[in-house]
Design a protein around this motif. Structure first.
Motif, short mmCIF file in Angstrom:
data_model
loop_
_atom_site.label_atom_id
_atom_site.label_comp_id
_atom_site.label_asym_id
_atom_site.label_seq_id
_atom_site.Cartn_x
_atom_site.Cartn_y
_atom_site.Cartn_z
N GLU A 1 11.24 4.27 37.50
CA GLU A 1 10.75 5.48 38.17
C GLU A 1 9.43 5.20 38.90
O GLU A 1 9.24 5.62 40.04
CB GLU A 1 10.57 6.62 37.16
CG GLU A 1 10.22 7.93 37.80
CD GLU A 1 10.19 9.09 36.80
OE1 GLU A 1 9.46 10.05 37.10
OE2 GLU A 1 10.86 9.03 35.76
N GLU B 1 17.79 12.76 37.79
CA GLU B 1 18.89 13.58 37.29
C GLU B 1 19.33 13.09 35.90
O GLU B 1 19.51 13.88 34.97
CB GLU B 1 20.06 13.52 38.28
CG GLU B 1 21.13 14.56 38.06
CD GLU B 1 20.69 15.97 38.37
OE1 GLU B 1 21.04 16.86 37.57
OE2 GLU B 1 20.02 16.21 39.38
N ALA B 2 19.46 11.78 35.76
CA ALA B 2 19.86 11.19 34.48
C ALA B 2 18.82 11.44 33.39
O ALA B 2 19.17 11.53 32.20
CB ALA B 2 20.10 9.69 34.64
N ARG B 3 17.57 11.58 33.79
CA ARG B 3 16.49 11.80 32.83
C ARG B 3 16.22 13.28 32.59
O ARG B 3 15.27 13.64 31.91
CB ARG B 3 15.22 11.10 33.32
CG ARG B 3 15.42 9.58 33.44
CD ARG B 3 14.18 8.85 33.78
NE ARG B 3 13.47 8.60 32.52
CZ ARG B 3 12.22 8.15 32.45
NH1 ARG B 3 11.54 7.93 33.56
NH2 ARG B 3 11.66 7.93 31.30
N GLY B 4 17.06 14.15 33.15
CA GLY B 4 16.93 15.58 32.91
C GLY B 4 15.91 16.28 33.77
O GLY B 4 15.56 17.43 33.52
N LYS B 5 15.42 15.63 34.80
CA LYS B 5 14.41 16.23 35.70
C LYS B 5 15.13 16.80 36.92
O LYS B 5 14.96 16.35 38.05
CB LYS B 5 13.38 15.18 36.10
CG LYS B 5 12.62 14.61 34.92
CD LYS B 5 11.65 13.53 35.35
CE LYS B 5 10.90 12.95 34.17
NZ LYS B 5 9.94 11.90 34.59
N HIS B 6 15.95 17.82 36.66
CA HIS B 6 16.85 18.34 37.68
C HIS B 6 16.14 18.95 38.89
O HIS B 6 16.54 18.71 40.03
CB HIS B 6 17.80 19.36 37.06
CG HIS B 6 18.57 18.81 35.90
ND1 HIS B 6 19.49 17.80 36.02
CD2 HIS B 6 18.51 19.13 34.58
CE1 HIS B 6 19.98 17.51 34.84
NE2 HIS B 6 19.40 18.29 33.93
#
Length: 115
Positions: free
Chosen positions: A42, A90-95
């Motif tokens: 990231e 997205e995969a880390r939940g930070k939509h």
């Protein structure tokens, strides 16, 4: 203005003749880090995108002068980086942040289309 030494080093290769290829290489390096070191991936996406975004005024000025000045290559490199960062977020939940970067990508794509 070229890419920084840090981006070239992060890409793991000497800087190619096309400065935009160096940024794309850094994005590919970030992608390889995603599974094992998501924080580092990231950070690399963000740092490389920031450096690449700093080139935007050059692209705008060149386009206003009648040539694209590499604007297509700049947009392609931004495409790779924004897609990668968006997928990781997205995969880390930070939509919400992922949506923000997808919208940035839509803006870049619409501004460089041939229509």
């Amino acid at each position: 203005m070229g890419c920084s030494q840090s981006t070239a080093a992060a890409a793991g290769a000497p800087a190619p003749a096309d400065k935009y290829a160096t940024y794309v290489n850094a994005f590919h390096k970030a992608k390889t880090l995603e599974a094992t070191q998501p924080d580092a991936a990231e950070e690399l996406y963000r740092k490389t995108l920031a450096e690449l975004e700093a080139l935007q005024p050059q692209q705008d000025a060149a386009a206003a002068g009648g040539g694209n000045g590499g604007a297509g290559r700049w947009a392609a490199a931004m495409d790779v980086g924004l897609l990668g960062l968006g997928r990781l977020l997205e995969a880390r939940g930070k939509h919400a942040e992922a949506v923000f970067h997808r919208r940035r990508l839509d803006i870049i794509r619409s501004g460089t289309s041939a229509d």
